[in-house]
Design an enzyme around this catalytic site. Structure first.
Site, PDB file in Angstrom:
ATOM      1  N   GLN A 274     -13.883   5.652   2.676  1.00 52.49           N
ATOM      2  CA  GLN A 274     -13.632   4.709   3.773  1.00 52.49           C
ATOM      3  C   GLN A 274     -14.354   5.347   5.051  1.00 52.49           C
ATOM      4  O   GLN A 274     -14.789   6.282   4.983  1.00 52.49           O
ATOM      5  CB  GLN A 274     -12.191   4.469   3.936  1.00 52.49           C
ATOM      6  CG  GLN A 274     -11.821   3.519   3.010  1.00 52.49           C
ATOM      7  CD  GLN A 274     -10.221   3.062   3.414  1.00 52.49           C
ATOM      8  OE1 GLN A 274      -9.487   3.871   3.646  1.00 52.49           O
ATOM      9  NE2 GLN A 274      -9.938   1.779   3.074  1.00 52.49           N
TER      10      GLN A 274
ATOM     11  N   ASP B 250     -13.232  -5.287   3.093  1.00 49.23           N
ATOM     12  CA  ASP B 250     -13.497  -5.473   1.836  1.00 49.23           C
ATOM     13  C   ASP B 250     -14.454  -6.482   1.250  1.00 49.23           C
ATOM     14  O   ASP B 250     -15.413  -6.469   0.610  1.00 49.23           O
ATOM     15  CB  ASP B 250     -12.429  -5.512   0.856  1.00 49.23           C
ATOM     16  CG  ASP B 250     -11.299  -4.090   1.183  1.00 49.23           C
ATOM     17  OD1 ASP B 250     -11.609  -3.390   2.061  1.00 49.23           O
ATOM     18  OD2 ASP B 250     -10.353  -4.117   0.624  1.00 49.23           O
TER      19      ASP B 250
ATOM     20  N   ASP C 219      -6.833   4.640   7.573  1.00 42.26           N
ATOM     21  CA  ASP C 219      -5.360   4.219   7.796  1.00 42.26           C
ATOM     22  C   ASP C 219      -4.825   5.274   8.448  1.00 42.26           C
ATOM     23  O   ASP C 219      -4.525   5.340   9.716  1.00 42.26           O
ATOM     24  CB  ASP C 219      -4.571   3.764   6.650  1.00 42.26           C
ATOM     25  CG  ASP C 219      -4.971   2.198   6.126  1.00 42.26           C
ATOM     26  OD1 ASP C 219      -4.293   1.190   6.453  1.00 42.26           O
ATOM     27  OD2 ASP C 219      -6.014   2.313   5.492  1.00 42.26           O
TER      28      ASP C 219
ATOM     29  N   TYR D 261       0.903  -0.940  -0.171  1.00 44.37           N
ATOM     30  CA  TYR D 261       0.055   0.105   0.155  1.00 44.37           C
ATOM     31  C   TYR D 261       0.882   1.092   0.084  1.00 44.37           C
ATOM     32  O   TYR D 261       1.150   1.772   0.960  1.00 44.37           O
ATOM     33  CB  TYR D 261      -0.717  -0.073   1.231  1.00 44.37           C
ATOM     34  CG  TYR D 261      -1.932  -1.350   1.530  1.00 44.37           C
ATOM     35  CD1 TYR D 261      -2.656  -1.517   0.592  1.00 44.37           C
ATOM     36  CD2 TYR D 261      -1.494  -2.014   2.490  1.00 44.37           C
ATOM     37  CE1 TYR D 261      -3.574  -2.551   0.755  1.00 44.37           C
ATOM     38  CE2 TYR D 261      -2.248  -3.219   2.612  1.00 44.37           C
ATOM     39  CZ  TYR D 261      -3.180  -3.581   1.861  1.00 44.37           C
ATOM     40  OH  TYR D 261      -4.060  -4.547   2.043  1.00 44.37           O
TER      41      TYR D 261
ATOM     42  N   ARG E 194      -5.687 -13.211   0.207  1.00 46.80           N
ATOM     43  CA  ARG E 194      -6.448 -12.110  -0.345  1.00 46.80           C
ATOM     44  C   ARG E 194      -7.651 -12.488  -1.168  1.00 46.80           C
ATOM     45  O   ARG E 194      -8.283 -13.519  -1.192  1.00 46.80           O
ATOM     46  CB  ARG E 194      -5.643 -11.579  -1.439  1.00 46.80           C
ATOM     47  CG  ARG E 194      -4.345 -11.097  -1.007  1.00 46.80           C
ATOM     48  CD  ARG E 194      -4.013  -9.830  -0.075  1.00 46.80           C
ATOM     49  NE  ARG E 194      -4.489  -8.911  -0.835  1.00 46.80           N
ATOM     50  CZ  ARG E 194      -4.906  -7.733  -0.501  1.00 46.80           C
ATOM     51  NH1 ARG E 194      -4.633  -7.345   0.890  1.00 46.80           N
ATOM     52  NH2 ARG E 194      -5.242  -6.407  -1.187  1.00 46.80           N
TER      53      ARG E 194
ATOM     54  N   TYR F 133       0.332   0.242  -7.897  1.00 41.74           N
ATOM     55  CA  TYR F 133      -0.954  -0.232  -7.243  1.00 41.74           C
ATOM     56  C   TYR F 133      -2.052  -0.068  -8.270  1.00 41.74           C
ATOM     57  O   TYR F 133      -2.105   0.652  -8.959  1.00 41.74           O
ATOM     58  CB  TYR F 133      -1.404   0.680  -6.129  1.00 41.74           C
ATOM     59  CG  TYR F 133      -2.316   0.231  -5.132  1.00 41.74           C
ATOM     60  CD1 TYR F 133      -2.221  -0.803  -4.383  1.00 41.74           C
ATOM     61  CD2 TYR F 133      -3.721   0.772  -5.488  1.00 41.74           C
ATOM     62  CE1 TYR F 133      -3.478  -1.193  -3.717  1.00 41.74           C
ATOM     63  CE2 TYR F 133      -4.950   0.497  -4.790  1.00 41.74           C
ATOM     64  CZ  TYR F 133      -4.688  -0.769  -3.822  1.00 41.74           C
ATOM     65  OH  TYR F 133      -5.937  -1.298  -3.140  1.00 41.74           O
TER      66      TYR F 133
ATOM     67  N   GLU G 233      -0.359  -7.215   9.140  1.00 40.43           N
ATOM     68  CA  GLU G 233      -1.686  -6.638   8.721  1.00 40.43           C
ATOM     69  C   GLU G 233      -2.893  -7.316   9.296  1.00 40.43           C
ATOM     70  O   GLU G 233      -3.736  -6.583  10.047  1.00 40.43           O
ATOM     71  CB  GLU G 233      -1.861  -6.656   7.198  1.00 40.43           C
ATOM     72  CG  GLU G 233      -2.860  -5.939   6.581  1.00 40.43           C
ATOM     73  CD  GLU G 233      -3.268  -5.980   4.962  1.00 40.43           C
ATOM     74  OE1 GLU G 233      -3.914  -5.623   4.424  1.00 40.43           O
ATOM     75  OE2 GLU G 233      -2.160  -6.806   4.427  1.00 40.43           O
TER      76      GLU G 233
END
Length: 426
Positions: free
Chosen positions: A108, A170, A36, A29, A203, A83, A397
């Site tokens: 978000q 997500d 975040d 990221y 993922r 990305y 994470e």
């Protein structure tokens, strides 16, 4: 032991700082992410209150003219293909209400007002010298106004998320039903960058990703206009609405500090709390469920988001949420971090993104709620176990909530930032 953990957390945040903001993780990221930055500021306030203020000011410097805060602010120093979806996908530069810097077009969860108030309280004198609240408060008000008006797609008084990425969770099983109606873009039509840095088993699947791309592309092609008819995916999410309500309480405190009337914010918080309790709470289940805005049906999936209205001051069903958290589905008192999804469900996956693993940020929110609602023993126990997990597995994470195995990327900024807060909050 805690001194070593504190030093290690500070090293992560220093390494991930990029001129004006902190990236979530250097490889996976490499830009600035919205919620975040809110959690990062909560930790940075213990390291440098001025830098925590800059973190939030940088994000809101990319606020759109309609009030929305984009979920990604792209760093022009990072290669355009680092990305996906990148700036060329979102095309924010072609949208009149977008800022001059490239951003995404979705948002978000609105954790920012809470983060801003905690940041201010860390060093009020320095914040006053920098004019922090006078600059940020009107931007936060505009952000909340966008969510309360443009995103109230059903007239219920609740805001909607229009993409799973907007929920922060997500690929939670909570979204499976409405997502099943979305025709995915074939995998050959886009290139995922996340799998270069994280295991595929951790993922979202290519099919899920294809649906995400479809929704984002359709929103972009509609000029980022908001209406129920224009959004194939539209969900009233408990977590986002709870953070919006908690944020109104924070804005009320800011208003008082600035000599303004706090009552409109308190009234907005009360309306949101009442609407959540009436519309999303299920007394028989002891949890909040998201509601599909198109069908009016609850999405009856036991995700961590259904417990997180505990962050709302004065929540009338706080005791019931704690009881549910102590039960077999979440196992507060044993699981750490709290699982993102029902431990008893047949499709619980302890390693795949938001389909079972635990995240430090959602556990931090629940810890904050426990303290807010008079559960100091449970809060202290959860804090101790979170710190132990990170001490053993590193600043990952996310984690297997029962074994503690780390997943996703490492040297993750909000894990480090919230560890600092857990260590330093009395």
């Amino acid at each position: 032991m805690n001194a070593g953990l504190d030093r290690a957390a500070r090293r992560v945040l220093i390494a991930n700082w990029r001129r004006h903001a902190t990236v979530p993780a250097a490889r996976l990221y490499p830009h600035q992410w919205s919620w975040d930055s809110a959690f990062i500021a909560i930790g940075l306030r213990h390291l440098s209150p001025a830098r925590a203020q800059r973190e939030l000011e940088s994000l809101f410097g990319a606020q759109w003219r309609d009030g929305r805060v984009p979920h990604i602010v792209f760093d022009p120093h990072v290669p355009a293909d680092a990305y996906f979806p990148g700036p060329s996908f979102w095309r924010s530069g072609s949208v009149p209400q977008a800022p001059g810097v490239p951003t995404s077009g979705i948002m978000q969860p609105p954790a920012h007002a809470l983060a801003a108030w905690l940041t201010y309280r860390a060093d009020p004198a320095a914040a006053r010298d920098r004019g922090f609240l006078p600059r940020l408060y009107p931007r936060l008000v505009a952000w909340h106004r966008y969510l309360a008006t443009r995103r109230d797609l059903t007239g219920s008084g609740l805001m909607c998320v229009v993409h799973p990425w907007e929920s922060g969770m997500d690929n939670s099983p909570a979204w499976d039903v409405p997502l099943s109606r979305i025709e995915p873009v074939p995998a050959g039509e886009f290139t995922r960058r996340d799998l270069n840095h994280a295991a595929a088993a951790d993922r979202p699947t290519d099919t899920d990703y294809g649906r995400y791309v479809r929704l984002a592309r359709d929103y972009r092609d509609a000029g980022y206009a908001d209406s129920l008819a224009g959004h194939a995916f539209a969900v009233e999410d408990p977590l986002c609405n709870a953070l919006l309500a908690a944020g109104e309480h924070a804005l009320a405190a800011m208003a008082t500090e600035l000599g303004k009337d706090p009552d409109p914010h308190l009234a907005a918080a009360a309306r949101l709390t009442e609407a959540m309790a009436a519309t999303l709470y299920d007394p028989s289940a002891g949890i909040f469920f998201p509601r599909d805005a198109h069908t009016g049906s609850h999405l009856r999936s036991y995700s961590i988001g259904g417990l997180l209205p505990l962050v709302v001051p004065g929540l009338p069903v706080a005791t019931e949420l704690v009881k549910t958290a102590l039960g077999d589905r979440f196992r507060l008192g044993e699981a750490s971090p709290l699982p993102s999804y029902d431990l008893t469900a047949a499709d619980h996956d302890p390693g795949r993104y938001w389909r079972g693993p635990g995240w430090v940020n959602t556990s931090w929110l629940f810890w904050h709620g426990l303290r807010l609602h008079g559960e100091p023993s449970l809060a202290d126990d959860l804090r101790d176990r979170l710190l132990e997990r990170v001490r053993d597995a590193g600043f990952r994470e996310y984690f297997d909530p029962l074994t503690g195995a780390g997943h996703g990327t490492d040297e993750f900024s909000w894990t480090a930032a919230l560890v600092l807060d857990l260590l330093r909050t009395p």
